[in-house]
Design a protein around this motif. Structure first.
Motif, PDB file in Angstrom:
ATOM      1  N   GLU A  89       0.834  -1.208   0.000  1.00 21.05           N
ATOM      2  CA  GLU A  89       0.000   0.000   0.000  1.00 21.05           C
ATOM      3  C   GLU A  89       0.867   1.255   0.000  1.00 21.05           C
ATOM      4  O   GLU A  89       0.542   2.247  -0.667  1.00 21.05           O
ATOM      5  CB  GLU A  89      -0.930  -0.015   1.211  1.00 21.05           C
ATOM      6  N   LEU A  90       1.982   1.218   0.728  1.00 18.93           N
ATOM      7  CA  LEU A  90       2.889   2.363   0.741  1.00 18.93           C
ATOM      8  C   LEU A  90       3.453   2.606  -0.655  1.00 18.93           C
ATOM      9  O   LEU A  90       3.522   3.750  -1.132  1.00 18.93           O
ATOM     10  CB  LEU A  90       4.018   2.117   1.740  1.00 18.93           C
ATOM     11  N   LEU A  91       3.852   1.535  -1.334  1.00 21.71           N
ATOM     12  CA  LEU A  91       4.382   1.643  -2.695  1.00 21.71           C
ATOM     13  C   LEU A  91       3.348   2.237  -3.647  1.00 21.71           C
ATOM     14  O   LEU A  91       3.706   2.943  -4.589  1.00 21.71           O
ATOM     15  CB  LEU A  91       4.800   0.249  -3.188  1.00 21.71           C
ATOM     16  N   SER A  92       2.065   1.973  -3.392  1.00 20.51           N
ATOM     17  CA  SER A  92       0.997   2.390  -4.303  1.00 20.51           C
ATOM     18  C   SER A  92       0.198   3.575  -3.764  1.00 20.51           C
ATOM     19  O   SER A  92      -0.943   3.806  -4.188  1.00 20.51           O
ATOM     20  CB  SER A  92       0.052   1.207  -4.552  1.00 20.51           C
ATOM     21  N   THR A  93       0.769   4.321  -2.826  1.00 19.74           N
ATOM     22  CA  THR A  93       0.069   5.468  -2.252  1.00 19.74           C
ATOM     23  C   THR A  93      -0.365   6.442  -3.347  1.00 19.74           C
ATOM     24  O   THR A  93       0.437   6.802  -4.218  1.00 19.74           O
ATOM     25  CB  THR A  93       0.978   6.208  -1.258  1.00 19.74           C
ATOM     26  N   PRO A  94      -1.641   6.890  -3.322  1.00 16.97           N
ATOM     27  CA  PRO A  94      -2.094   7.884  -4.308  1.00 16.97           C
ATOM     28  C   PRO A  94      -1.231   9.143  -4.266  1.00 16.97           C
ATOM     29  O   PRO A  94      -0.770   9.550  -3.187  1.00 16.97           O
ATOM     30  CB  PRO A  94      -3.529   8.180  -3.860  1.00 16.97           C
ATOM     31  N   THR A  95      -1.017   9.750  -5.420  1.00 16.79           N
ATOM     32  CA  THR A  95      -0.127  10.903  -5.541  1.00 16.79           C
ATOM     33  C   THR A  95      -0.464  11.998  -4.550  1.00 16.79           C
ATOM     34  O   THR A  95       0.435  12.626  -3.952  1.00 16.79           O
ATOM     35  CB  THR A  95      -0.187  11.459  -6.977  1.00 16.79           C
ATOM     36  N   GLU A  96      -1.759  12.250  -4.334  1.00 20.14           N
ATOM     37  CA  GLU A  96      -2.148  13.361  -3.456  1.00 20.14           C
ATOM     38  C   GLU A  96      -1.791  13.114  -1.991  1.00 20.14           C
ATOM     39  O   GLU A  96      -1.832  14.044  -1.173  1.00 20.14           O
ATOM     40  CB  GLU A  96      -3.649  13.632  -3.573  1.00 20.14           C
TER      41      GLU A  96
END
Length: 362
Positions: A89-96
């Motif tokens: 989930e950290l790797l795929s955190t939304p840009t915002e």
């Protein structure tokens, strides 16, 4: 000479942070006015630490409450290769929700890590939480009295072709347990011949030594003495009761009291926040199988917050979880995802990144 401790303040002041993101409910799109601000990130060790003794390696740095946690770069990659849900989930955190990202972190592709192993880590962890939820439900629905039952409550007297609870027999016959002698009956599990010393001169051991006894006591019985009854001891039932009693009161001592009171307030007898995240994890696992991506921000905020509020019935959530688990199993069987992450690509990139980080550091 021991190395100085690493703190979050030091990571920031020395520019050691490589990635910093909002995590938890804010990243999931599930934050409410009461939500804490959780932060996860990645750092790299100062060169002197990295080349120090192996035992000095520091895998993570956090604040006392653990709502801010930074993982050392190598540990981060190690956990990604295990498809650890938090790291994925950290790797795929939304840009915002990315507060800072060092350009070198672009060297790590999410495609290297997403694999069928996610079924085990995401869905497996979710199902372990369901198991805990069932246990919590059992504890809430069936609270245990603080006063522990004695061993005598698990004993039955067989007399005159009928059975009587031992404690009732003792009361009705005005017999002190100290005046009773037991002897083992051959080929009869947990069955004893029971004798009573009416004079007090035979030196019987009694039924137990102290109130917390886990075993009945045996006595030396004079030859030719006739038993007045037979005693059956439910040893298995007593052992289970003792385990359940210990587990329950340890749970009471260690439980998060505010979470527990919230559970009791909505009167649904389950940890609503935990069950919300269980459903969320299962949905993320299904998304991974179907899309090959970790979708951190959830599209069904209202539905998940409805679970968190305690509006859903316990059994309906378990049914939903079971249905999701079945869908996940089928979806991963059909998924084109690789069986395992691309370890070679990830570790090669890690070497390159470390080389660049330390090349200009004294």
């Amino acid at each position: 000479m021991p190395l100085k401790p690493l703190t979050i303040a030091r990571l920031k002041s020395e520019g050691l942070i490589l990635l910093e993101c909002l995590s938890g409910s804010r990243a999931y799109g599930l934050a409410t006015p009461e939500s804490d601000t959780d932060i996860k990130g990645v750092f790299y060790l100062p060169k002197s630490y990295y080349f120090a003794r192996h035992n000095d390696y520091i895998p993570q740095v956090s604040n006392p409450s653990n709502d801010i946690v930074y993982y050392e770069l190598g540990r981060y990659i190690e956990l990604l290769l295990q498809n650890n849900p938090n790291m994925m989930e950290l790797l795929s955190t939304p840009t915002e929700h990315i507060l800072y990202k060092h350009p070198l972190m672009e060297a790590f592709s999410a495609d290297w890590f997403i694999s069928k192993l996610c079924q085990k880590t995401f869905a497996g962890f979710a199902n372990s939480q369901i198991k805990k939820a069932r246990g919590l439900n059992k504890k809430i629905v069936n609270p245990m009295k603080l006063e522990k039952k004695p061993i005598l409550d698990f004993c039955t007297v067989l007399i005159d072709n009928r059975s009587v609870a031992l404690v009732d027999w003792l009361h009705n016959t005005a017999t002190d347990q100290k005046h009773i002698g037991l002897s083992v009956m051959a080929k009869a599990t947990q069955m004893y011949a029971m004798y009573v010393d009416t004079t007090g001169g035979l030196g019987f051991s009694g039924l137990y030594q102290h109130v917390d006894a886990t075993q009945l006591r045996l006595s030396t019985i004079p030859l030719g003495m006739t038993p007045i009854a037979y005693l059956s001891f439910n040893e298995q039932g007593y052992s289970k009761y003792c385990r359940d009693y210990k587990e329950y009161w340890q749970w009471v001592a260690n439980r998060n009291e505010s979470r527990y009171q919230a559970t009791m307030t909505h009167a649904k007898e389950y940890d609503a926040k935990n069950m919300m995240h269980t459903i969320r994890l299962l949905e993320v696992a299904y998304d991974i199988a179907m899309t090959g991506k970790v979708i951190v921000k959830r599209p069904n905020r209202d539905e998940l917050l409805n679970i968190k509020s305690g509006a859903r019935e316990y059994n309906s959530i378990l049914t939903q979880a079971d249905q999701l688990s079945a869908k996940i199993l089928e979806a991963f069987e059909k998924s084109p995802l690789p069986e395992q992450p691309n370890e070679q690509a990830a570790l090669s990139a890690l070497v390159v990144v470390r080389d660049q980080l330390y090349s200009n550091v004294n």
